[in-house]
Write an enzyme that holds these catalytic residues in place. Structure first.
Site, PDB file in Angstrom:
ATOM      1  N   GLY A   1     -12.156   9.435 -87.903  1.00 22.24           N
ATOM      2  CA  GLY A   1     -12.874  10.644 -88.285  1.00 22.24           C
ATOM      3  C   GLY A   1     -14.252  10.798 -87.661  1.00 22.24           C
ATOM      4  CB  ILE A   2     -17.379  12.231 -89.070  1.00 22.11           C
ATOM      5  CG1 ILE A   2     -16.880  13.662 -89.308  1.00 22.11           C
ATOM      6  CG2 ILE A   2     -18.865  12.246 -88.703  1.00 22.11           C
ATOM      7  CD1 ILE A   2     -17.531  14.352 -90.501  1.00 22.11           C
TER       8      ILE A   2
ATOM      9  CG  ASP B   1     -16.676  -2.939 -99.720  1.00 21.92           C
ATOM     10  OD1 ASP B   1     -17.268  -1.856 -99.913  1.00 21.92           O
ATOM     11  OD2 ASP B   1     -15.847  -3.414-100.522  1.00 21.92           O
TER      12      ASP B   1
ATOM     13  CG  ASN C   1     -19.330   8.446 -91.201  1.00 21.92           C
ATOM     14  OD1 ASN C   1     -19.276   9.676 -91.290  1.00 21.92           O
ATOM     15  ND2 ASN C   1     -18.224   7.696 -91.092  1.00 21.92           N
TER      16      ASN C   1
ATOM     17  CE1 TYR D   1     -17.337  13.610-100.205  1.00 19.20           C
ATOM     18  CE2 TYR D   1     -17.672  15.967-100.430  1.00 19.20           C
ATOM     19  CZ  TYR D   1     -17.570  14.848 -99.633  1.00 19.20           C
ATOM     20  OH  TYR D   1     -17.716  14.957 -98.275  1.00 19.20           O
TER      21      TYR D   1
ATOM     22  CE  LYS E   1     -20.397  12.612 -98.671  1.00 19.22           C
ATOM     23  NZ  LYS E   1     -20.668  11.687 -97.541  1.00 19.22           N
TER      24      LYS E   1
ATOM     25  CB  ILE F   1     -15.529  18.019 -90.052  1.00 22.40           C
ATOM     26  CG1 ILE F   1     -16.947  18.575 -90.249  1.00 22.40           C
ATOM     27  CG2 ILE F   1     -15.361  17.424 -88.657  1.00 22.40           C
ATOM     28  CD1 ILE F   1     -17.346  19.688 -89.302  1.00 22.40           C
TER      29      ILE F   1
ATOM     30  CB  THR G   1     -11.834  13.986 -90.498  1.00 20.56           C
ATOM     31  OG1 THR G   1     -11.956  14.299 -91.905  1.00 20.56           O
ATOM     32  CG2 THR G   1     -13.083  14.438 -89.756  1.00 20.56           C
ATOM     33  N   PRO G   2      -8.962  13.009 -90.765  1.00 26.65           N
ATOM     34  CG  PRO G   2      -8.259  10.960 -89.873  1.00 26.65           C
ATOM     35  CD  PRO G   2      -9.392  11.954 -89.814  1.00 26.65           C
TER      36      PRO G   2
END
Length: 259
Positions: free
Chosen positions: A17-18, A58, A81, A152, A156, A187, A189-190
Site C-alpha cells: 500500500g501507501i 510491531d 505509516n 479509526y 487519526k 487511496i 490500496t489493499p
C-alpha cells in the site's frame, strides 16, 4: 536530481500500500531506506523488490522500537505509516454506540500508540544532528467524523494533533526537526479490497465510493508518496506542524460533504 540522497529513511507498515509506495519512491530518490512491518514475509519481499533493508517491527511494542533504535540509531526521515481500520478481520461494529472497548483499544494501539512510539524513536534518532523530518500518515477521517468507524477517526485525529505537538516541541528545543501529518482520503490500496471484491460489479462499487469526490476517482499510492518525498526533502525545511490533505478535493467545500 535525487532529492533524498544520503538520507536514512525509516518507513513503518511498508510491506504494501501507501507504505510500500513511499519506500520505493524514497529509494528512487537516493535514500537508504529501512522497510519495517509486522508481516515479516511480506516486508522482506518488499524490501528485496525495492533493493533496501527490512527490519521486523510491531509498532505497538515498545521493545520493538528499542530494538530498531539499536539497529538504526540515526535516521534523517521517519514515516509513521502503519495503521489499521479495525475491519481487517471482517465487518464489526465500530460506531459510538456499539463498538467494544477491546476493538476501540486495538485500533488506537496500532494507529496512535504506534505513532507516539515512532515519533519518540525519531526524535532520539535525529536530535544529535538536530535536523530531520517526521511524517505521520493520518487520514481524511482524522478531519471529519466517521459514524461507522469511530475508533479509526479518533485515532487519526489524534495523530494530526500529536504531529503539531511534536513539531512545537522540537522547535522549542532548538532542533530543525520537522513533523507534519498527511491526510489521504480514498487511496486505492489493499485495505479497500474487502469492500470492492473482484466481481463484475467492482467498477460500480469503486464509482460509488468516490461519488462525493470532486475528481471522481480513487487516489493512487504514488500520489501520496510524492507528498512524502517533498516533506522529507530539504525543499520543505520551513514546513512543520501542518497537515497536507490529498483527497481529490473532497474537503474543499460544502458541495463535497463526506458521507
Amino acid at each position: 536530481m535525487q532529492r533524498l540522497k544520503n538520507k536514512t529513511c525509516v518507513v513503518t507498515g511498508a510491506a504494501r500500500g501507501i507504505g510500500r509506495a513511499i519506500a520505493a519512491r524514497f529509494h528512487d530518490e537516493g535514500a537508504a531506506v529501512i522497510v519495517t512491518d509486522i508481516d515479516e514475509e511480506a516486508g522482506a519481499a518488499t524490501a528485496a523488490d525495492i533493493g533496501c533493508r527490512f527490519v521486523a517491527l510491531d509498532v505497538r511494542e515498545e521493545a520493538d522500537w528499542l530494538r530498531l533504535a539499536g539497529i538504526v540509531p540515526v535516521a534523517d526521515v521517519v514515516v509513521n505509516n502503519a495503521g489499521v481500520t479495525g475491519f481487517e478481520a471482517g465487518m464489526v461494529a465500530h460506531d459510538p454506540e456499539h463498538a467494544s472497548l477491546a476493538d476501540w483499544r486495538a485500533v488506537h494501539q496500532v494507529n496512535l500508540d504506534g505513532t507516539f512510539l515512532g515519533c519518540r524513536y525519531a526524535i532520539g534518532a535525529m536530535k544529535a544532528a538536530g535536523t530531520g523530518s517526521i511524517i505521520n500518515i493520518s487520514s481524511r477521517s482524522g478531519l471529519v467524523g466517521i459514524p461507522g468507524a469511530a475508533a479509526y477517526a479518533s485515532s487519526k485525529a489524534a495523530i494530526r494533533n500529536h504531529s503539531k505537538t511534536v513539531a512545537l516541541y522540537c522547535a522549542q528545543q532548538g532542533w530543525k526537526i520537522r513533523c507534519n501529518s498527511v491526510h489521504p482520503a480514498a487511496i486505492l490500496t489493499p485495505i479497500w479490497e474487502p469492500m470492492l471484491g473482484d466481481g463484475p460489479d467492482r467498477d460500480a462499487k469503486m464509482q460509488t465510493l468516490v461519488a462525493d469526490t470532486p475528481l471522481r476517482r480513487f487516489g493512487m499510492p504514488d500520489e501520496v508518496a510524492a507528498i512524502a518525498v517533498l516533506l522529507a526533502s530539504d525543499e520543505a525545511t520551513y514546513v512543520t506542524g501542518t497537515e497536507v490533505n490529498i483527497d481529490g478535493g473532497l474537503l474543499a467545500g460544502a458541495a463535497a460533504s463526506p458521507g
